[in-house]
Design an enzyme around this catalytic site. Structure first.
Site, PDB file in Angstrom:
ATOM      1  N   ASN A  62       0.932  -1.233   0.037  1.00  0.00           N
ATOM      2  CA  ASN A  62       0.178   0.097   0.185  1.00  0.00           C
ATOM      3  C   ASN A  62       0.874   1.140  -0.242  1.00  0.00           C
ATOM      4  O   ASN A  62       1.715   1.444   0.715  1.00  0.00           O
ATOM      5  CB  ASN A  62      -1.003   0.005   1.143  1.00  0.00           C
ATOM      6  CG  ASN A  62      -0.712  -0.283   2.529  1.00  0.00           C
ATOM      7  OD1 ASN A  62       0.326  -0.913   2.620  1.00  0.00           O
ATOM      8  ND2 ASN A  62      -1.270   0.122   3.481  1.00  0.00           N
ATOM      9  N   GLU A  64       0.264   5.351   0.629  1.00  0.00           N
ATOM     10  CA  GLU A  64      -0.574   6.149   1.063  1.00  0.00           C
ATOM     11  C   GLU A  64      -0.115   7.585   0.794  1.00  0.00           C
ATOM     12  O   GLU A  64       0.903   7.909   0.147  1.00  0.00           O
ATOM     13  CB  GLU A  64      -0.523   5.956   2.691  1.00  0.00           C
ATOM     14  CG  GLU A  64      -1.306   4.727   3.147  1.00  0.00           C
ATOM     15  CD  GLU A  64      -1.492   4.691   4.709  1.00  0.00           C
ATOM     16  OE1 GLU A  64      -1.106   5.522   5.467  1.00  0.00           O
ATOM     17  OE2 GLU A  64      -2.320   3.743   4.911  1.00  0.00           O
ATOM     18  N   CYS A  73      -4.188   0.822  -2.388  1.00  0.00           N
ATOM     19  CA  CYS A  73      -3.959  -0.406  -1.638  1.00  0.00           C
ATOM     20  C   CYS A  73      -3.041  -1.299  -2.592  1.00  0.00           C
ATOM     21  O   CYS A  73      -2.747  -1.102  -3.578  1.00  0.00           O
ATOM     22  CB  CYS A  73      -5.422  -1.285  -1.901  1.00  0.00           C
ATOM     23  SG  CYS A  73      -6.641  -0.780  -0.888  1.00  0.00           S
ATOM     24  N   GLU A  75      -2.847  -4.594  -3.378  1.00  0.00           N
ATOM     25  CA  GLU A  75      -3.639  -5.396  -4.166  1.00  0.00           C
ATOM     26  C   GLU A  75      -3.742  -4.654  -5.640  1.00  0.00           C
ATOM     27  O   GLU A  75      -3.234  -5.298  -6.633  1.00  0.00           O
ATOM     28  CB  GLU A  75      -4.831  -5.887  -3.820  1.00  0.00           C
ATOM     29  CG  GLU A  75      -4.846  -6.819  -2.715  1.00  0.00           C
ATOM     30  CD  GLU A  75      -5.220  -5.924  -1.342  1.00  0.00           C
ATOM     31  OE1 GLU A  75      -4.689  -4.802  -1.422  1.00  0.00           O
ATOM     32  OE2 GLU A  75      -5.411  -6.606  -0.436  1.00  0.00           O
ATOM     33  N   CYS A 112     -10.162  -5.439   0.361  1.00  0.00           N
ATOM     34  CA  CYS A 112     -11.212  -4.638   0.518  1.00  0.00           C
ATOM     35  C   CYS A 112     -12.148  -4.920  -0.779  1.00  0.00           C
ATOM     36  O   CYS A 112     -11.587  -5.330  -1.942  1.00  0.00           O
ATOM     37  CB  CYS A 112     -10.781  -3.336   0.760  1.00  0.00           C
ATOM     38  SG  CYS A 112     -10.182  -2.190  -0.904  1.00  0.00           S
ATOM     39  N   CYS A 115     -10.671  -3.509  -4.216  1.00  0.00           N
ATOM     40  CA  CYS A 115      -9.632  -4.348  -4.714  1.00  0.00           C
ATOM     41  C   CYS A 115     -10.260  -5.372  -5.454  1.00  0.00           C
ATOM     42  O   CYS A 115      -9.843  -6.033  -6.474  1.00  0.00           O
ATOM     43  CB  CYS A 115      -8.383  -4.550  -3.654  1.00  0.00           C
ATOM     44  SG  CYS A 115      -7.448  -3.281  -3.221  1.00  0.00           S
TER      45      CYS A 115
END
Ligand code: THU
Length: 160
Positions: A62, A64, A73, A75, A112, A115
């Site tokens: 990830n 940010e 993210c 993924e 999530c 993703c």
């Protein structure tokens, strides 16, 4: 009226060592990728590793941003890179590990919703299931034989 029941079958492995060798190697690569995550705001680090049918392994973590929604993210960082570098390769499996820097996470952490939608795009495109393995930072590992299993009633290109 009729009622529809949707079932999802998952496998649960007690530890990373119980996985088939190729999978535990991929998960260890995800564990390594997790260490390089850039997550100063959430301090929640996620690592992803993809195995492609051409033998390549792609990792992601990830990333940010001070403007929170601009982050991405693990993924999607991994799968978009795979799609950009090897557009014709098929993704065989994906290994994911996630957890806070502050404590060990024993609960397996699934991808999530956003993703799942993104991974689904590639599964639909390649017409071959993508096996997903996910864990916390240690402990049990959950396997889903396909992304579709994790996203019932998904929205895909067939509706367009
Ligand atoms: N995160 C992922 O990398 N993958 C997921 O599937 C869920 C959440 C990241 C985004 C953010 O950097 C941090 O975890 C906390 O939400």
């Amino acid at each position: 009226m009729k009622e529809i029941t949707i079932e999802t079958k998952l496998k649960v492995f007690d530890t990373i060592e119980d996985l088939p060798n190729a999978v535990s190697d991929l998960m260890k690569t995800a564990v390594d990728a997790r260490k390089r995550a850039y997550a100063p705001y959430s301090q929640f680090l996620v690592g992803a590793a993809l195995l492609l049918d051409n033998g390549e392994i792609i990792t992601g973590n990830n990333q940010e941003n001070a403007s929170y929604p601009s982050g991405l993210c693990a993924e999607r960082t991994a799968i978009f890179y795979a799609g950009s570098k090897y557009p014709d390769a098929k993704i065989k499996m994906m290994a994911l590990t996630a957890g806070s820097v502050h404590q060990e996470t024993l609960t397996p952490i699934p991808p999530c919703g956003a993703c799942r939608q993104s991974i689904s795009e590639y599964e639909v495109k390649q017409k071959v299931p993508i096996e997903i393995y996910f864990m916390g930072t240690s402990g049990k590992v959950v396997q889903s034989a396909s992304l579709a299993n994790l996203l019932p009633l998904g929205f895909d290109r067939s509706f367009l």
